[in-house]
Design an enzyme around this catalytic site. Structure first.
Site, mmCIF file in Angstrom:
data_model
loop_
_atom_site.group_PDB
_atom_site.id
_atom_site.type_symbol
_atom_site.label_atom_id
_atom_site.label_comp_id
_atom_site.label_asym_id
_atom_site.label_seq_id
_atom_site.Cartn_x
_atom_site.Cartn_y
_atom_site.Cartn_z
ATOM 1 N N SER A 79 -16.414 58.017 12.853
ATOM 2 C CA SER A 79 -15.690 58.342 11.633
ATOM 3 C C SER A 79 -15.918 57.239 10.594
ATOM 4 C CB SER A 79 -14.208 58.554 11.962
ATOM 5 O OG SER A 79 -13.549 59.244 10.931
ATOM 6 N N MET A 80 -14.880 56.512 10.157
ATOM 7 C CA MET A 80 -15.126 55.418 9.224
ATOM 8 C C MET A 80 -16.152 54.443 9.784
ATOM 9 S SD MET A 80 -12.580 52.521 7.591
ATOM 10 C CE MET A 80 -12.660 51.403 9.002
#
Length: 263
Positions: free
Chosen positions: A99-100
């Protein structure tokens, strides 16, 4: 004879190693999701063999670093991670970001490739749409309840934790900073990696379409593939054995490709 990994000091604030690799041949650096910490990869580490030196990045603003201000810029965060990884040249390096962490990993890989001292042999982007397909995202502008609603939808945090006011107050600053960093990030159009990229994604992830996953292929001049796992945004939870098996296939392919190129 197997390489002896560079000893990462226990007081290093950026890197966490959950156990010593006895016969390391590659270093896997794991970068967590928004609001996440190094411990998110502990269960995955247990499924990896002694040939993998598994290290997780600990961002500021969480767990033992909770008193440090979190960074609100993905490039600034990547620059700090790259500076820590650059001296660790004893083993081939692979970055795995979820994700991030996929955004931070992509930027970190670019910095290391430009620096030349410790360019990664591969990059695995998990649970994130390609920076080549940017979106207008505003979760970081919501109030606290709106931010909590977002991570509840993604099933990334234990509901009992979110129900505790003290715990909410503890995690919200880092969570908001992380969402700000990833949602305001825009790729430099010239940033394309030389190393191969693999994309891991959940088959029912509401935040990554098939086209957005495949668009990572625009960001490498090397090999590219996509692997899907049953589940949503946090498909990894409970599927660590299957993910570790896929990781090992990629680590082997990345290392062989790098060795062939070097000859």
């Amino acid at each position: 004879m197997a390489a002896v990994p560079i000893e990462i000091p226990f007081d290093d604030i950026w890197l966490r190693r959950f156990g010593a690799a006895r016969e390391p041949s590659v270093r896997l650096v794991c970068l967590p999701h928004a609001g996440g910490s190094a411990s998110a990869f502990f269960a995955l580490h247990r499924e990896l063999p002694p040939s993998v030196d598994c290290v997780a990045v600990q961002y500021p603003g969480r767990q033992e670093r909770r008193h440090e201000p979190p960074l609100r810029n993905a490039r600034a965060l990547a620059a700090r991670v790259a500076s820590v990884l650059e001296p660790l040249t004893d083993l081939p390096l692979v970055l795995f970001g979820h994700s991030m962490g996929a955004v931070v990993g992509f930027e970190t890989a670019g910095l290391l490739e430009r620096g030349g001292a410790n360019a990664p042999v591969g990059f695995i982007a998990s649970g994130r749409h390609s920076p080549a397909t940017p979106r207008h995202e505003t979760t970081h502008l919501r109030d606290d309840d709106g931010l909590i609603a977002e991570i509840t939808t993604l099933s990334g945090t234990d509901p009992q934790v979110l129900a505790d006011p003290d715990m909410r107050d503890m995690i919200l600053p880092a969570l908001r900073a992380d969402y700000t960093a990833v949602e305001t990030y825009r790729r430099d159009p010239g940033l394309v990696l030389r190393c191969p990229i693999t994309v891991f994604t959940g088959t029912s992830d509401p935040r990554v379409t098939d086209a957005e996953a495949r668009a990572w292929d625009r960001l490498t001049t090397g090999a590219f593939r996509v692997e899907r796992f049953p589940g949503g945004h946090f498909y990894l939870d409970g599927a660590e054995r299957a993910v570790a098996a896929a990781l090992l296939r990629d680590l082997h392919a990345f290392s062989n490709s790098a060795a062939t190129t070097a000859r």
